[in-house]
Design an enzyme around this catalytic site. Structure first.
Site, mmCIF file in Angstrom:
data_model
loop_
_atom_site.group_PDB
_atom_site.id
_atom_site.type_symbol
_atom_site.label_atom_id
_atom_site.label_comp_id
_atom_site.label_asym_id
_atom_site.label_seq_id
_atom_site.Cartn_x
_atom_site.Cartn_y
_atom_site.Cartn_z
ATOM 1 N N ASP A 27 -7.908 -7.321 0.468
ATOM 2 C CA ASP A 27 -6.976 -7.547 1.576
ATOM 3 C C ASP A 27 -7.672 -7.163 2.869
ATOM 4 O OD1 ASP A 27 -5.597 -4.950 3.032
ATOM 5 O OD2 ASP A 27 -6.468 -4.460 1.085
ATOM 6 N N ASP A 83 0.850 -1.188 0.000
ATOM 7 C CA ASP A 83 0.000 0.000 0.000
ATOM 8 C C ASP A 83 0.888 1.241 0.000
ATOM 9 O OD1 ASP A 83 0.906 0.337 2.597
ATOM 10 O OD2 ASP A 83 -0.964 -0.265 3.534
#
Length: 374
Positions: free
Chosen positions: A270, A92
């Site tokens: 996720d 991320d």
């Protein structure tokens, strides 16, 4: 080897199944990515994560930049070598964690200045620095730097935030493309913003499509708006994104969230839930979640889930798992985490097969009937 490609093998309604091809391997979709926040999927060895069926894991830019540091990871050979995982890693951008430090950060056009939660040291995280950190880590799928505003803010605030995120997306694209060899073997995903507003989501999707990305994430959901509002947004948001690219719903979610999102055209997910829940004594099963601290399991010699082939279910009883968690033994967290990751991967595999065979609606109905039967 292919840098990045995505092929849809079958559709059933809005649901899709396919595969992403990358240099470090294939990612079957719909895919669930276990979260390896600090270069580890908590309570799991990487070989056991792979054995659960995971094709890809997620690493966290914010935590890794602070400890052990992206430059150190690079000197040690990159994140894959550092943690012993040889398959794809998505990182991320660090934006979500930084934005959550509401009392410790300042947002400007340049980026976000924040104080480390570890030692109070000051840092600037910008689109360019985020791309640099993810390059140093050696990420396979890099995420654009963005701002994730709360959905309950006024529309004009959300609009301004989205517009800045789109400018940051352009800067992320430029910085990624300047990354040399890393850019030639990795992929960059854009992140759609706009909270729950269909018009703002469309503006964001169009801006991202004009820039051009390998895949597109749906950001700004699962941040407290509730499942009903999330699903209402997913009724339109995935369809605003290019159909020939993977769609990634960030930070989601519970098993029934995954089924509902796949139903609406999402390909990737996720979430920390299976690992965090495992550490806290909760097991996910086809008949709903179980709290293994509950006294009703104290003398139950059966497995967690009779349908589950994971090592926990094939070797250990509910009574033993109850004992471990009541005693505070670390093995309890390890065994439930392993089971939960297997359960999530079995759920994804079941959805992939159902879509391929044109029976996804029946699969979803059966899942909900059993999961909510309690």
């Amino acid at each position: 080897m292919t840098r990045f490609s995505f092929k849809i093998h079958a559709t059933d309604g809005k649901a899709r199944t396919g595969a992403i091809q990358m240099m470090r391997g294939e990612i079957r979709t719909p895919a669930f990515m276990p979260v390896g926040t600090a270069a580890t999927v908590k309570a799991m060895k990487v070989e056991d994560v792979r054995a659960s069926g995971a094709d890809i894991i997620l690493g966290n830019t914010y935590h890794l930049m602070l400890r052990p540091g992206a430059e150190r990871v690079a000197r040690l050979g990159g994140l894959h070598k550092f943690m012993g995982w040889d398959r794809p890693i998505l990182t991320d951008s660090g934006g979500y964690q930084v934005m959550s430090l509401s009392d410790l950060r300042k947002i400007t056009e340049e980026g976000v200045t924040f104080a480390s939660h570890l030692d109070g040291s000051r840092h600037l995280l910008s689109p360019e620095r985020s791309m640099e950190i993810q390059r140093l880590l050696g990420s396979d799928i890099v995420m654009c730097f963005d701002e994730c505003p709360r959905a309950d803010q006024p529309r004009e605030v959300i609009a301004r935030s989205m517009e800045m995120s789109m400018r940051w997306a352009r800067r992320s694209r430029d910085a990624f493309d300047a990354g040399g060899e890393h850019a030639e073997r990795s992929a960059l995903f854009g992140i759609q913003q706009g909270a729950l507003d269909e018009g703002l989501r469309k503006t964001s999707a169009d801006a991202l499509t004009d820039i051009g990305f390998d895949g597109y994430a749906i950001g700004g959901l699962a941040v407290g708006e509730g499942q009903e509002a999330m699903f209402a947004t997913l009724d339109f948001a995935p369809q605003q994104l290019p159909a020939d690219r993977p769609r990634y719903l960030m930070g989601v979610g519970k098993p029934d969230d995954l089924v509902g999102a796949v139903e609406r055209g999402v390909d990737m997910f996720d979430c920390v839930l299976p690992t965090r829940s495992g550490r806290n004594g909760q097991a996910f099963t086809w008949n709903g979640p179980l709290n293994m601290r509950n006294a009703r399991h104290a003398e139950d010699t059966g497995p967690l889930d009779e349908r589950c082939p994971c090592p926990t279910c094939t070797k250990y009883s509910r009574a033993y798992l109850h004992h471990l968690h009541k005693s505070g033994e670390m093995l309890g967290a390890m065994l439930l985490t392993e089971h939960n990751l297997w359960f999530y991967q079995q759920l994804m595999a079941g959805m992939r097969a159902a879509i391929a065979e044109g029976r996804f609606a029946a699969f979803a109905a059966d899942f909900r009937r059993d999961y909510f039967a309690r």
